[in-house]
Write a protein that holds these residues in place. Sequence first.
Motif, PDB file in Angstrom:
ATOM      1  N   ARG A   6       8.457 -22.648  -9.714  1.00  0.00           N
ATOM      2  CA  ARG A   6       7.194 -22.820 -10.612  1.00  0.00           C
ATOM      3  C   ARG A   6       6.052 -22.997  -9.765  1.00  0.00           C
ATOM      4  NH1 ARG A   6       6.999 -25.564 -16.520  1.00  0.00           N
ATOM      5  NH2 ARG A   6       4.992 -24.831 -17.218  1.00  0.00           N
ATOM      6  N   HIS A   8       2.243 -25.044  -9.851  1.00  0.00           N
ATOM      7  CA  HIS A   8       1.527 -25.998 -10.548  1.00  0.00           C
ATOM      8  C   HIS A   8       0.284 -26.089 -10.072  1.00  0.00           C
ATOM      9  CE1 HIS A   8       5.373 -27.456 -12.235  1.00  0.00           C
ATOM     10  NE2 HIS A   8       5.741 -27.076 -10.969  1.00  0.00           N
ATOM     11  N   ASN A  28       4.077 -30.833 -16.475  1.00  0.00           N
ATOM     12  CA  ASN A  28       5.321 -30.149 -16.174  1.00  0.00           C
ATOM     13  C   ASN A  28       6.320 -30.695 -15.313  1.00  0.00           C
ATOM     14  OD1 ASN A  28       4.529 -27.959 -18.120  1.00  0.00           O
ATOM     15  ND2 ASN A  28       3.411 -27.361 -16.649  1.00  0.00           N
TER      16      ASN A  28
END
Length: 284
Positions: A6, A8, A28
Amino acid sequence: MKTIKRIHPAAYHPIADLITYNPLPSHNLRQIDPFIFLNHHGHQTYPKNNNGLPFGPHPHRGMETVTFILEGDIMHMDSGGHESVIEAGGIQWMTAGSGLIHAEVSSEKFKKEGGDLEILQLWVNLPAKHKMTKPKYIGLQKDEITSFKLDNGKINVQLIAGEWNGNQGSFETISPITLSTIHMSEGSSLTKEIPQEENIFFYIVKGAVQVQGETIPFRNLVEFNNDGESLTVKASEDAIIILGHAKPFNEPMVAQGPFVMNTQQEIMQAYQDYQAGKFGTWDH
């Protein structure tokens, strides 16, 4: 090859008149164990006769701070009697351990003359067995830090901790950790072998880089899966990245204000010890 889990983006959280972006923690992502917090201050230009950095005396326990001074300067003072002014290109490594009080402000020269400022601070956790280690501080100027070139001189690596290509980082660490600031010229590329079981801290400070064919601009933190053994980075433009990797502690973490411990009870004890004066006295 390592794959991206991911990306960020850093959230904008100004502190007084200090431009600040914060990618970790976020809603997150709680941590990239043992990397637990990053503040990215600047880039900004301070006028003459400014107030400088706003970080007056405050306590810490249970973690370490690594401060990257890209532009400007930072004056460190702490209850252990350490005092220094570290300038552009320098690094500070402070082990809070059992507890200390410190301040991080701008030098009198910077407050009087102003200038460009860009500073990042990374918090690294301490394992439970070392939470109460004796506090320590070391500040090194740019020319005191291990550095070497890659890709025919198009990449400059500032090796802060750990080992890379036979080079040894400038700071000895309590737990094994590899950490570097990497300046990449547009078009340059590097490949680094990183053990599968280690977590990667990868933050783009300036410019943009390509990882796995994906272009990622600055002020983004890249979270990787624990797969593969190899990380390849290409600079889409002139770029600066902070790259760290370490084995996770896999321990409970309770972070509250300036304290990072393993249980809520230890957090309460930290506040009690601080209020009882056990972190030393402030006489600067």
